[in-house]
Design a protein around this motif. Structure first.
Motif, PDB file in Angstrom:
ATOM      1  N   GLU A  28       0.821  -1.208   0.000  1.00  0.00           N
ATOM      2  CA  GLU A  28       0.000   0.000   0.000  1.00  0.00           C
ATOM      3  C   GLU A  28       0.856   1.260   0.000  1.00  0.00           C
ATOM      4  N   SER A  32       0.471   4.832  -3.421  1.00  0.00           N
ATOM      5  CA  SER A  32       0.349   6.288  -3.493  1.00  0.00           C
ATOM      6  C   SER A  32       1.421   6.869  -4.406  1.00  0.00           C
ATOM      7  N   LEU A  35       0.426   6.754  -8.262  1.00  0.00           N
ATOM      8  CA  LEU A  35      -0.505   7.769  -8.735  1.00  0.00           C
ATOM      9  C   LEU A  35      -0.080   9.172  -8.339  1.00  0.00           C
ATOM     10  N   GLY A  36       0.652   9.293  -7.247  1.00  0.00           N
ATOM     11  CA  GLY A  36       1.067  10.597  -6.752  1.00  0.00           C
ATOM     12  C   GLY A  36       2.069  11.313  -7.637  1.00  0.00           C
ATOM     13  N   LEU A  63      -5.960  -0.171  -3.811  1.00  0.00           N
ATOM     14  CA  LEU A  63      -6.272   1.003  -4.619  1.00  0.00           C
ATOM     15  C   LEU A  63      -7.782   1.163  -4.810  1.00  0.00           C
ATOM     16  N   SER A  66      -9.166   2.402  -1.512  1.00  0.00           N
ATOM     17  CA  SER A  66      -8.737   3.758  -1.185  1.00  0.00           C
ATOM     18  C   SER A  66      -9.290   4.805  -2.149  1.00  0.00           C
ATOM     19  N   LEU A  67      -9.240   4.496  -3.430  1.00  0.00           N
ATOM     20  CA  LEU A  67      -9.593   5.488  -4.451  1.00  0.00           C
ATOM     21  C   LEU A  67     -10.982   5.303  -5.043  1.00  0.00           C
ATOM     22  N   PRO A  70     -13.476   6.666  -9.881  1.00  0.00           N
ATOM     23  CA  PRO A  70     -13.840   8.049 -10.187  1.00  0.00           C
ATOM     24  C   PRO A  70     -14.637   8.138 -11.493  1.00  0.00           C
ATOM     25  N   ASP A  74     -10.103   8.043 -14.719  1.00  0.00           N
ATOM     26  CA  ASP A  74     -10.088   6.757 -14.022  1.00  0.00           C
ATOM     27  C   ASP A  74      -8.662   6.209 -13.975  1.00  0.00           C
ATOM     28  N   TRP A  75      -8.121   6.058 -12.773  1.00  0.00           N
ATOM     29  CA  TRP A  75      -6.752   5.577 -12.588  1.00  0.00           C
ATOM     30  C   TRP A  75      -6.556   4.184 -13.162  1.00  0.00           C
ATOM     31  N   ARG A  76      -7.604   3.393 -13.278  1.00  0.00           N
ATOM     32  CA  ARG A  76      -7.484   2.023 -13.789  1.00  0.00           C
ATOM     33  C   ARG A  76      -7.053   1.993 -15.247  1.00  0.00           C
TER      34      ARG A  76
END
Length: 183
Positions: A28, A32, A35-36, A63, A66-67, A70, A74-76
């Motif tokens: 974990e 971050s 994506l950070g 992820l 946590s996320l 969206p 979309d982070w995926r």
């Protein structure tokens, strides 16, 4: 002058791409970072072994928890998987892809395809393309790269030598960063 511009474009594309090897450990705390730093593409390398899929399941579940999912950006869609040390037979690589599809279906893909205002993030096993996470590319297992030492044997850096084991991955990587280049 155009040459400087081309170099800058290549550099800016590479900065927004992150390469991660599952053997380095996924946790974990690394999530971050992925994506950070603003990486537009996150390329995850892993061998076809249980610990790879355990690590993927752990980090992707974290992820998702946590996320969440969206509505925009979309982070995926940033994820791309690469099978490392892959066999040269496509039929044997399909096992990795099947396992990856099962994992993505369980953890990453939308479960309910309902009346959302945005398209569902869900892909059939047969679907392919840059935006389909389980459509993994590969780097073939090759004895010349088991003991990689380009200072001792610079022939491993010859495009004719690395095209076989790395060709499909390099083609996909250049496409992911938006550059048209074939070796």
């Amino acid at each position: 002058m155009p040459r400087k511009s081309a170099k800058w474009s290549i550099a800016s594309c590479l900065v927004t791409t992150m390469l991660l090897d599952a053997r380095a450990g996924l946790s974990e705390t690394t999530a971050s970072t992925w994506l950070g730093v603003g990486a537009r593409k996150i390329i995850l390398f892993g061998v076809d072994q249980p610990q790879t899929f355990h690590g993927y399941r752990y980090i992707l579940s974290h992820l998702m928890q946590s996320l969440g999912v969206p509505e925009a950006d979309d982070w995926r869609t940033r994820l791309t998987f690469v099978q490392s040390k892959a066999p040269n037979a496509a039929s044997k690589r399909d096992v990795f892809r099947e396992r990856l599809h099962d994992l993505c279906s369980d953890v990453l893909y939308d479960q309910d395809v309902g009346p959302e205002p945005w398209p569902a993030f869900n892909f059939a096993f047969s679907e392919t393309g840059l935006d389909v996470p389980h459509d993994a590319t590969h780097v073939e297992n090759h004895p010349a790269y088991e003991v990689f030492d380009p200072l001792e044997d610079e022939t491993v850096l010859n495009p004719e030598a690395y095209r076989g084991p790395f060709g499909d991955f390099l083609d996909r990587a250049w496409e992911l960063v938006g550059l048209k280049r074939k070796i």
